[in-house]
Design a protein around this motif. Structure first.
Motif, PDB file in Angstrom:
ATOM      1  N   UNK A  13      34.886  31.336  38.808  1.00 20.99           N
ATOM      2  CA  UNK A  13      33.850  33.088  39.510  1.00 20.99           C
ATOM      3  C   UNK A  13      31.968  32.208  39.961  1.00 20.99           C
ATOM      4  N   UNK A  14      31.739  32.530  40.999  1.00 21.44           N
ATOM      5  CA  UNK A  14      30.797  32.831  41.547  1.00 21.44           C
ATOM      6  C   UNK A  14      29.438  33.300  41.186  1.00 21.44           C
ATOM      7  N   UNK A  15      29.243  33.572  40.292  1.00 22.88           N
ATOM      8  CA  UNK A  15      28.697  34.499  39.776  1.00 22.88           C
ATOM      9  C   UNK A  15      26.645  34.633  39.958  1.00 22.88           C
ATOM     10  N   UNK A  16      26.414  35.001  41.117  1.00 22.10           N
ATOM     11  CA  UNK A  16      24.929  34.106  41.491  1.00 22.10           C
ATOM     12  C   UNK A  16      24.342  35.758  41.201  1.00 22.10           C
ATOM     13  N   UNK A  17      23.112  35.633  40.347  1.00 24.59           N
ATOM     14  CA  UNK A  17      22.498  36.544  39.791  1.00 24.59           C
ATOM     15  C   UNK A  17      20.701  36.540  40.762  1.00 24.59           C
ATOM     16  N   UNK A  86      38.789  30.645  43.810  1.00 22.28           N
ATOM     17  CA  UNK A  86      37.135  31.103  43.574  1.00 22.28           C
ATOM     18  C   UNK A  86      36.856  32.249  44.255  1.00 22.28           C
ATOM     19  N   UNK A  87      36.602  32.966  43.286  1.00 24.05           N
ATOM     20  CA  UNK A  87      35.781  34.447  44.149  1.00 24.05           C
ATOM     21  C   UNK A  87      34.386  33.763  43.935  1.00 24.05           C
ATOM     22  N   UNK A  88      33.551  34.774  44.266  1.00 18.31           N
ATOM     23  CA  UNK A  88      31.749  34.885  45.058  1.00 18.31           C
ATOM     24  C   UNK A  88      31.405  36.164  44.375  1.00 18.31           C
ATOM     25  N   UNK A 254      38.890  29.481  48.607  1.00 16.11           N
ATOM     26  CA  UNK A 254      37.646  30.423  48.353  1.00 16.11           C
ATOM     27  C   UNK A 254      38.272  32.032  48.901  1.00 16.11           C
ATOM     28  N   UNK A 255      38.177  32.739  47.656  1.00 14.86           N
ATOM     29  CA  UNK A 255      39.730  33.555  48.045  1.00 14.86           C
ATOM     30  C   UNK A 255      39.069  35.641  47.662  1.00 14.86           C
ATOM     31  N   UNK A 256      38.081  35.730  46.818  1.00 18.56           N
ATOM     32  CA  UNK A 256      37.387  36.579  46.623  1.00 18.56           C
ATOM     33  C   UNK A 256      35.898  36.734  46.905  1.00 18.56           C
ATOM     34  N   UNK A 257      35.346  37.687  47.312  1.00 15.35           N
ATOM     35  CA  UNK A 257      33.875  38.252  47.590  1.00 15.35           C
ATOM     36  C   UNK A 257      33.759  39.264  47.315  1.00 15.35           C
ATOM     37  N   UNK A 258      32.555  39.594  46.408  1.00 17.41           N
ATOM     38  CA  UNK A 258      32.296  40.867  45.570  1.00 17.41           C
ATOM     39  C   UNK A 258      30.351  40.631  45.549  1.00 17.41           C
ATOM     40  N   UNK A 259      29.533  42.320  46.127  1.00 17.55           N
ATOM     41  CA  UNK A 259      28.279  41.903  45.764  1.00 17.55           C
ATOM     42  C   UNK A 259      28.517  41.934  43.831  1.00 17.55           C
ATOM     43  N   UNK A 260      27.802  41.872  43.621  1.00 14.11           N
ATOM     44  CA  UNK A 260      27.659  41.541  41.839  1.00 14.11           C
ATOM     45  C   UNK A 260      28.014  43.303  41.023  1.00 14.11           C
ATOM     46  N   UNK A 460      35.255  39.643  40.565  1.00 17.87           N
ATOM     47  CA  UNK A 460      35.758  38.144  41.598  1.00 17.87           C
ATOM     48  C   UNK A 460      36.518  37.456  41.740  1.00 17.87           C
ATOM     49  N   UNK A 461      37.316  36.895  40.337  1.00 16.45           N
ATOM     50  CA  UNK A 461      37.639  36.685  39.863  1.00 16.45           C
ATOM     51  C   UNK A 461      39.355  37.004  40.071  1.00 16.45           C
ATOM     52  N   UNK A 462      38.844  38.572  39.852  1.00 21.03           N
ATOM     53  CA  UNK A 462      40.225  39.203  39.844  1.00 21.03           C
ATOM     54  C   UNK A 462      40.692  39.568  41.366  1.00 21.03           C
TER      55      UNK A 462
END
Length: 517
Positions: A13-17, A86-88, A254-260, A460-462
């Protein structure tokens, strides 16, 4: 003979805050963290109310976090080949424009809490039919009020004020994206065929996507005068967008994407109608799952997409309330007023006084968000006497977050018609048990804090794991043990303190408007 997987399948999970980025590896279908790396991000303040970041720094910090985490995995005896997806997840609304032929940003990223676009909003309000200047004019289409907060307004400012952007659009070389789009485009190839996409949750924060069709809306595009060919393709929150080109994660989907904030809703297992979470960070954000129904708020909340788990899935919606200043108020006490040395110290200092000394702090540094949406409001501290100590000011800063959450919960209850029974919380500030107890006291509800605090990255990982078939998010619970905080004050005390808060809020209105000229 195939080598056994020490940790089983792993999902990254890429967690870009706003203030830092991290890369975290979870064991699939669990909240177990194998390893991670985190690094702070710089923010720039070129003028009062302006907040920028360097898009190239955002990308390089994310790449460094990935590489360092892979090194840690190998030190633990794990194999990078066990990473199946990997999710973002990302700070939302932050706006980036770049040249698709060179990959170079055309301007710094304009961060979500940047207020330079107040004049742009005023100009746009003048174009509302019948001169009503109705900030909710577009709400039936996009779910959002006209505010400096959202991406279309920031993009309009860039087109109007940065010649390089206008030229790139004219030449057909400009790409726009929020931070998710910028990262995914670069990680899947960049100028060599990178995927220019966003997901429905991030697109729902631009003011350009129709909240019902989940497609860009011609009426919205025309209102902001933004060409659609610079916009990313809108995809679901859980599907394979492409494979990663970075050597450390080469060919991983790269298979998941959600706003934080939506990612935190998923990570907190708020997957059914009527569940809600609050995330306490730089700002504070409450999301209330309304299922497949869009609920139009009459009390200052916004309608947003919570998630769409796959291209064929029905979207799930949420009501959202946003508090601009939460943890940022502690940063102000530390850096500007110098009455604490660190945010962590706030708990001890607040404990040094028995009560708030009748001091109330409204930290409206750049206006108030939900449910007021008042950009002329400015910060006030009310009730100061000769007996006021620094502990009272620090306590008032923490209580301000709790009162603003109460504001939003009251609005949610009015809009939804059925009140919450408990509130799930996460984010850095909730490590402060005093704050979490006060939150329970001031809303009169049980507050639950999970043992695993990385709920945003987990969400994001889920989504990413679900897309490749290694995470059954509907049927496998990742809920960890929660610590519960129950109200410990009377209804009368709660209501008395809240009425004082409302008095302080009224005193914050109109400070930056023409009424003060």
């Amino acid at each position: 003979m195939a080598q056994s997987k020490k940790f089983g399948d792993l999902v990254g999970s890429i967690d870009e805050g706003t203030s830092s980025a991290r890369f975290i590896l979870f064991r699939a279908e669990t909240s177990d963290i194998v390893c991670y790396h985190q690094k702070e991000l710089r923010q720039m303040y070129p003028q009062e109310g302006w907040v920028e970041q360097d898009p190239k720094e955002i990308l390089s910090v994310v790449e460094e976090c990935i590489e360092k985490t892979i090194e840690k995995l190998q030190e633990l005896g794990g194999n990078p080949q066990d990473i199946v997806a990997v999710g973002v997840t990302n700070q939302r609304e932050t706006t980036i424009v770049w040249d698709k032929t060179t990959g170079e940003p055309l301007y710094n990223a304009i961060v979500w809490l940047d207020m330079r676009t107040s004049t742009t909003v005023d100009q746009l309000l003048e174009t509302v039919p019948n001169k009503t200047r109705n900030k909710n004019y577009l709400k039936p289409l996009c779910g959002l009020p006209l505010s400096p907060y959202f991406s279309a307004v920031k993009l309009r400012w860039l087109i109007d004020n940065v010649p390089k952007v206008k030229t790139a659009i004219k030449n057909g070389n400009c790409l726009f994206g929020t931070v998710d789009t910028w990262l995914i485009w670069n990680l899947t190839g960049g100028v060599d065929g990178g995927a220019h996409i966003t997901d429905v949750t991030n697109a729902s924060r631009t003011m350009l996507m129709n909240i019902e069709t989940l497609r860009y809306d011609k009426t919205l595009g025309k209102f902001f005068d933004i060409p659609f060919d610079i916009l990313p393709e809108i995809r679901s929150s859980s599907e394979v967008y492409g494979t990663i080109c970075l050597k450390a994660l080469e060919n991983v989907p790269l298979s998941g994407c959600l706003g934080d904030q939506q990612a935190a809703l998923v990570g907190q297992q708020c997957l059914t109608r009527g569940k809600a979470k609050a995330t306490y960070g730089t700002g504070c954000f409450l999301l209330y799952n309304t299922g497949n129904a869009q609920i139009d708020s009459n009390h200052g909340l916004i309608t947003t997409v919570a998630y769409q788990m796959g291209p064929e899935a029905q979207p799930v919606y949420a009501l959202e309330g946003s508090v601009a200043i939460a943890g940022a108020a502690l940063g102000w006490l530390r850096d500007n007023i110098n009455i604490i040395n660190s945010a962590k110290e706030s708990e001890e200092v607040a404990k040094s006084v028995e009560n708030n000394g009748d001091v109330y702090f409204v930290p409206a540094f750049s206006g108030l968000y939900a449910p007021y949406w008042n950009q002329e409001a400015r910060g006030v501290i009310c009730g100061i006497t000769e007996d006021t100590q620094r502990g009272h000011i620090v306590r008032a800063s923490l209580e301000a977050v709790c009162f603003q959450v109460r504001d939003i919960l009251d609005a949610m209850n009015k809009d939804c018609g059925f009140p919450l029974i408990k509130l799930k919380v996460d984010g850095g500030m909730t490590a402060n048990s005093l704050l979490t107890q006060w939150q329970a006291d001031l809303i009169g509800l049980e507050v639950q804090r999970p043992a695993v605090v990385e709920t945003t990255a987990l969400g994001a990982a889920m989504a990413a794991g679900r897309a490749v078939g290694c995470w059954d998010i509907e049927n496998v619970s990742v809920e960890s043990n929660c610590i519960s905080f129950k109200p410990m004050i009377s209804d009368d005390e709660r209501d008395m303190r809240y009425s004082k808060w409302k008095m302080a809020v009224e005193r914050s209105f109109g400070w930056d408007g023409n009424s003060m000229m």
